[in-house]
Design an enzyme around this catalytic site. Sequence first.
Site, PDB file in Angstrom:
ATOM      1  N   LYS A  48      24.540  -5.602  14.350  1.00 36.05           N
ATOM      2  CA  LYS A  48      23.714  -4.291  14.795  1.00 36.05           C
ATOM      3  C   LYS A  48      22.285  -5.014  15.677  1.00 36.05           C
ATOM      4  O   LYS A  48      21.514  -4.267  16.126  1.00 36.05           O
ATOM      5  CB  LYS A  48      23.162  -3.495  14.572  1.00 36.05           C
ATOM      6  N   PRO A  75      24.491   3.862  15.407  1.00 33.65           N
ATOM      7  CA  PRO A  75      25.314   2.295  15.891  1.00 33.65           C
ATOM      8  C   PRO A  75      25.509   1.561  14.473  1.00 33.65           C
ATOM      9  O   PRO A  75      25.096   0.634  14.239  1.00 33.65           O
ATOM     10  CB  PRO A  75      23.499   2.493  16.226  1.00 33.65           C
ATOM     11  N   GLU A  76      26.368   0.640  15.476  1.00 33.24           N
ATOM     12  CA  GLU A  76      27.307   0.108  14.157  1.00 33.24           C
ATOM     13  C   GLU A  76      27.582  -0.726  15.672  1.00 33.24           C
ATOM     14  O   GLU A  76      27.334  -1.039  16.690  1.00 33.24           O
ATOM     15  CB  GLU A  76      28.512  -0.148  13.732  1.00 33.24           C
ATOM     16  N   ARG A 111      27.787   4.660  -0.644  1.00 36.30           N
ATOM     17  CA  ARG A 111      28.552   5.778  -0.012  1.00 36.30           C
ATOM     18  C   ARG A 111      29.602   6.178   0.657  1.00 36.30           C
ATOM     19  O   ARG A 111      30.484   6.205   0.090  1.00 36.30           O
ATOM     20  CB  ARG A 111      28.095   4.359   1.130  1.00 36.30           C
TER      21      ARG A 111
END
Length: 271
Positions: free
Chosen positions: A58, A2-3, A259
């Site tokens: 978000k 969920p971005e 990341r």
Amino acid sequence: MPELPEVETYRRYFEATCLHQPIEAIDVEDRKLLTTDYATLTETLIGQTFVSTKRVGKNLFIYTNGGSTLHMHFGMTGDLEYYHSSLDRPRHARILFIFKSGFNLGFICPRKFERIGLVEGVDAYLKKKKIAPDALDISLEELTYNIRKRKSFIKPVLLDQSTVAGIGNWIVDEVLFQAKIHPEMLSNQLNDSEIGRIFSATRYVLETAIEHEANYGRFPQHFLIHSREWDVSPYEDAGRHKRCPCDKVETEHMQVGGRTTYYCPECQVLR
DNA sequence: TAGCTTGTTAGTTA
DNA sequence: ATAACTAACAAGCT
């Protein structure tokens, strides 16, 4: 995943399904998912209806007819599913909003990084959490200021919700690719042209993603995202390719700010 | 199987 | 005090 585009898609789904129905009950499987204690949540919401929504980055906010504001954050794996029969209860639907109509909204959270709770007000919440303007609303001037005041790799700066709200790990790689900027460029050394490209690419990538309801496999072929490894259907898998859309080299990946980061060494060079 | 994962934040360091 | 960076969080998937 969920971005911003997913949360916008969830918001539209919620508006299309859940408004104006009295809430009969709220079922919470694990109270760690709540940021408001269970008794307060139920005492406040039962009997009320949801009337409208607002998304910032978000974060999804839902207003009720009683003047309350419910906040949802979807963490890394959250989703919503509206269904009727209890036989159709989705897997990992750990919070249920049960409407008097007999329909239910399941808040799906496989990894329990998701959160739901009442907030005093949207503006107060955003201020407390230091959340910057939404990536689709922020001005070029404010984005420029927020990027230049930091001294770090541009990728983690864009991921920071206090720079601009709504960008996550996959979108940021796509934005930097489209803007032709290396993820390890220093944020305070970017010139006006480069920040302008980030600004434009952000809107382009987000609008494209929302158009496709965040279904990454359907994104245009000149998107870097097709280089990523993810779980997809066989249909979508056919569209995956490791070669950069520039067609000169294969895309590479490395760690930036802890990341996984995909980029094209030909299109995105350190300056 | 052990290692990886899309987001956020507490804790540490400078 | 502030900013930058890291590790941890929970659970599921490969």
